[in-house]
Design an enzyme around this catalytic site. Structure first.
Site, PDB file in Angstrom:
ATOM      1  CD1 TRP A  42     -59.695  32.245 -68.048  1.00 17.23           C
ATOM      2  CD2 TRP A  42     -58.591  33.917 -69.022  1.00 17.23           C
ATOM      3  NE1 TRP A  42     -59.236  31.792 -69.254  1.00 17.23           N
ATOM      4  CE2 TRP A  42     -58.557  32.797 -69.875  1.00 17.23           C
ATOM      5  CE3 TRP A  42     -57.961  35.091 -69.419  1.00 17.23           C
ATOM      6  CZ2 TRP A  42     -57.912  32.821 -71.106  1.00 17.23           C
ATOM      7  CZ3 TRP A  42     -57.316  35.115 -70.649  1.00 17.23           C
ATOM      8  CH2 TRP A  42     -57.292  33.990 -71.481  1.00 17.23           C
ATOM      9  CD  GLU A  48     -66.804  40.456 -66.746  1.00 15.54           C
ATOM     10  OE1 GLU A  48     -67.081  41.116 -67.767  1.00 15.54           O
ATOM     11  OE2 GLU A  48     -67.628  40.224 -65.849  1.00 15.54           O
ATOM     12  CD  GLU A 103     -62.806  45.077 -69.119  1.00 14.17           C
ATOM     13  OE1 GLU A 103     -63.960  44.763 -68.743  1.00 14.17           O
ATOM     14  OE2 GLU A 103     -62.590  45.915 -70.012  1.00 14.17           O
ATOM     15  CG  ASP A 151     -73.720  53.980 -69.620  1.00 14.04           C
ATOM     16  OD1 ASP A 151     -73.675  52.772 -69.940  1.00 14.04           O
ATOM     17  OD2 ASP A 151     -74.704  54.713 -69.841  1.00 14.04           O
ATOM     18  CB  SER A 164     -68.327  51.298 -70.389  1.00 12.29           C
ATOM     19  OG  SER A 164     -68.005  51.081 -71.738  1.00 12.29           O
ATOM     20  CG  LEU A 185     -43.562  52.589 -80.108  1.00 15.10           C
ATOM     21  CD1 LEU A 185     -44.506  51.481 -80.530  1.00 15.10           C
ATOM     22  CD2 LEU A 185     -42.169  52.053 -79.820  1.00 15.10           C
TER      23      LEU A 185
END
Length: 123
Positions: A30, A33, A74, A100, A103, A121
């Site tokens: 928190w 990042e 993350e 990379d 990510s 949905l």
């Protein structure tokens, strides 16, 4: 206390220590990042929405799980980046590759969530 001293802990002491480490990890994510903070905001909107939009328990589990997975990936990506920065502060092709790929894992988790939400949905 060194990490080795905690290895012998068992039972509730070990659980208590593990909860503290997890709290510290969430706090570090928190604090350090911005992407994690943005994804927590996404989760704060999406999870209540999942309870409202999901028609079944399985729908809700898929919708919520896909969002939680983003947060997990993350945090792992941020941990990987921290280790790479510590181990190799200079620019290096392998360091770039590792970052990379972390990510890319975050991107895939975001695409996964989008696909799950669309499938659940959109009848």
């Amino acid at each position: 206390m060194s990490a080795a001293e905690f290895k012998g802990k068992t039972g509730l002491v070990r659980l208590w220590n593990a909860l503290g480490y997890s709290r510290d990890g969430l706090a570090a994510a928190w604090k350090n990042e911005a992407a994690f903070r943005e994804e927590v905001l996404l989760a704060a909107i999406a999870i209540p929405l999942a309870f409202y939009l999901g028609k079944t328990g399985i729908d809700r589990a898929l919708l919520i799980g896909s969002i939680v997975l983003i947060l997990i990936v993350e945090i792992l990506n941020s941990a990987l980046e921290a280790v790479v920065d510590k181990a190799s502060p200079e620019k290096h092709e392998l360091a770039k590759r590792a970052k990379d790929m972390g990510s890319a894992a975050v991107l895939l988790s975001l695409l996964n969530a989008a696909a799950i939400w669309a499938c659940v949905l959109w009848p």
